[in-house]
Design a protein around this motif. Sequence first.
Motif, PDB file in Angstrom:
ATOM      1  N   ILE A 188      17.414 -30.425 -23.492  1.00 24.25           N
ATOM      2  CA  ILE A 188      17.302 -30.640 -22.051  1.00 24.25           C
ATOM      3  C   ILE A 188      15.887 -30.277 -21.610  1.00 24.25           C
ATOM      4  O   ILE A 188      15.431 -29.161 -21.825  1.00 24.25           O
ATOM      5  N   LYS A 189      15.198 -31.221 -21.019  1.00 23.88           N
ATOM      6  CA  LYS A 189      13.845 -31.001 -20.532  1.00 23.88           C
ATOM      7  C   LYS A 189      13.870 -30.725 -19.031  1.00 23.88           C
ATOM      8  O   LYS A 189      14.666 -31.296 -18.297  1.00 23.88           O
ATOM      9  N   MET A 190      12.986 -29.847 -18.606  1.00 18.04           N
ATOM     10  CA  MET A 190      12.897 -29.506 -17.191  1.00 18.04           C
ATOM     11  C   MET A 190      12.030 -30.531 -16.456  1.00 18.04           C
ATOM     12  O   MET A 190      10.902 -30.827 -16.881  1.00 18.04           O
ATOM     13  N   ASN A 191      12.566 -31.097 -15.379  1.00 19.55           N
ATOM     14  CA  ASN A 191      11.814 -32.026 -14.540  1.00 19.55           C
ATOM     15  C   ASN A 191      11.292 -31.259 -13.329  1.00 19.55           C
ATOM     16  O   ASN A 191      11.920 -31.219 -12.268  1.00 19.55           O
ATOM     17  N   GLN A 240      21.645 -24.406 -10.289  1.00 19.25           N
ATOM     18  CA  GLN A 240      22.611 -23.722 -11.153  1.00 19.25           C
ATOM     19  C   GLN A 240      22.353 -22.221 -11.175  1.00 19.25           C
ATOM     20  O   GLN A 240      23.284 -21.414 -11.116  1.00 19.25           O
ATOM     21  N   VAL A 241      21.081 -21.854 -11.282  1.00 20.69           N
ATOM     22  CA  VAL A 241      20.714 -20.439 -11.338  1.00 20.69           C
ATOM     23  C   VAL A 241      21.127 -19.724 -10.055  1.00 20.69           C
ATOM     24  O   VAL A 241      21.814 -18.689 -10.091  1.00 20.69           O
ATOM     25  N   MET A 242      20.706 -20.259  -8.927  1.00 16.21           N
ATOM     26  CA  MET A 242      20.983 -19.596  -7.644  1.00 16.21           C
ATOM     27  C   MET A 242      22.479 -19.586  -7.336  1.00 16.21           C
ATOM     28  O   MET A 242      23.009 -18.583  -6.833  1.00 16.21           O
ATOM     29  N   HIS A 316      18.645 -19.056 -20.081  1.00 15.57           N
ATOM     30  CA  HIS A 316      17.979 -20.146 -20.794  1.00 15.57           C
ATOM     31  C   HIS A 316      17.251 -21.084 -19.823  1.00 15.57           C
ATOM     32  O   HIS A 316      16.172 -21.603 -20.155  1.00 15.57           O
ATOM     33  N   ILE A 317      17.810 -21.319 -18.653  1.00 15.79           N
ATOM     34  CA  ILE A 317      17.122 -22.169 -17.671  1.00 15.79           C
ATOM     35  C   ILE A 317      15.805 -21.538 -17.252  1.00 15.79           C
ATOM     36  O   ILE A 317      14.762 -22.206 -17.198  1.00 15.79           O
ATOM     37  N   LEU A 318      15.826 -20.249 -16.972  1.00 19.57           N
ATOM     38  CA  LEU A 318      14.598 -19.570 -16.552  1.00 19.57           C
ATOM     39  C   LEU A 318      13.601 -19.469 -17.700  1.00 19.57           C
ATOM     40  O   LEU A 318      12.386 -19.559 -17.478  1.00 19.57           O
ATOM     41  N   LYS A 324      11.273 -15.059 -16.931  1.00 22.23           N
ATOM     42  CA  LYS A 324      12.401 -14.261 -17.408  1.00 22.23           C
ATOM     43  C   LYS A 324      13.149 -13.664 -16.235  1.00 22.23           C
ATOM     44  O   LYS A 324      12.574 -13.415 -15.175  1.00 22.23           O
ATOM     45  N   ILE A 325      14.428 -13.425 -16.464  1.00 19.64           N
ATOM     46  CA  ILE A 325      15.243 -12.781 -15.439  1.00 19.64           C
ATOM     47  C   ILE A 325      15.379 -11.300 -15.762  1.00 19.64           C
ATOM     48  O   ILE A 325      15.534 -10.911 -16.923  1.00 19.64           O
TER      49      ILE A 325
END
Length: 363
Positions: A188-191, A240-242, A316-318, A324-325
């Motif tokens: 999965i690539k971040m856009n 998703q994170v928030m 993983h998203i961050l 980092k979280i």
Amino acid sequence: MSLSPRFIAVILALLISLITTSFLAFVDGVSKGMLFVTAISSVVTSFFLTLYTIDVLVFREVNKMYRTIHKLKMRDFNMTPRKKLIQESNPMRTINDEIFVYVTKKQKEIDELKKLELFRREFLADVSHEFKTPIFAAQGFIHTLLDGAMEDENVRERFLRKAAKNLDSLDVLVKDLLVLSQMETGDIKMNTAPMDIRLLTHNIFSRLENIAHSREVTLKVKPEDMPEVWVLADMDRIEQVMLNLIENAIKYGKEGGKVVVQFTETKKYIDVAVRDNGPGIPHEHLNRIFERFYRVDKSRSKDIGGTGLGLAIVKHILNAHHTKIAVMSKPDKGTTFSFKLEKAFVHHALENQTEEALPEQHP
């Protein structure tokens, strides 16, 4: 004291010369001059023979062994004391140090592999348990219907709804596992694009309003004098994170408490913090809460729901956003999750481009 080949050769040469001249001193007819010549020649000859024997046949061969071990190790590890070991004049001590360090490194690798194996076993056990619960529940409802309960319309509808609910939970679990697997493998690539994370937070507050109302939790965004907070990020993934962090703060925080999302602007970044005033997370759990299926309070987590993969996905998203979280928690004081995102400076330009793209209005 370092025993070099020269030092050893001198000591042995003197001993050999001393023994030789001592024996010759008891022989009749041997003058002092002859003893002196014998002593000198014995010292010189013994020195060079001993030096050659020790240096060429022992030290050089041992040094070859050391260089071989060193080459093997250099290919595998980054050794901080490497320079010190190379400069060691005593090859025996060097080999001893090298073997010690090498074995230490290998032991650390073995310990790490054991930890990974333990994690794998725990993960398989958790996955099996998480899959088993909704599958067995849905299976039980459906078999009950097939065994004759289908004739009762009320029972049929109620059991079908319960079976569907469990299958929906299974579907969410499979999707979360798929997303987590894709994140870990880099599929999965971040856009990344400019986005207003403050507006996103308000939208999430609206989606979670019913849950917050049922627990009488107050939702706030700080500071109030920042109407917009623009960052460079993947909007869907940051949502998703928030959503995960805010929903967790509502569910696991104090009933009748508050959840605050705070933005702090620095020169290059926006610091985001999601804070609650709930019971907090015990210190022994802080290092593991981002593991898959790890739950601080297993019994309460089951009642509240969720797949146990949310924080692992958040992490993983961050990480994919090159950040980092962090988590800070104190008993009975609350928990704060924080991370930072790169600021976006282009939103005004985007607004200007939008205005220019609009057709002119003619009266």
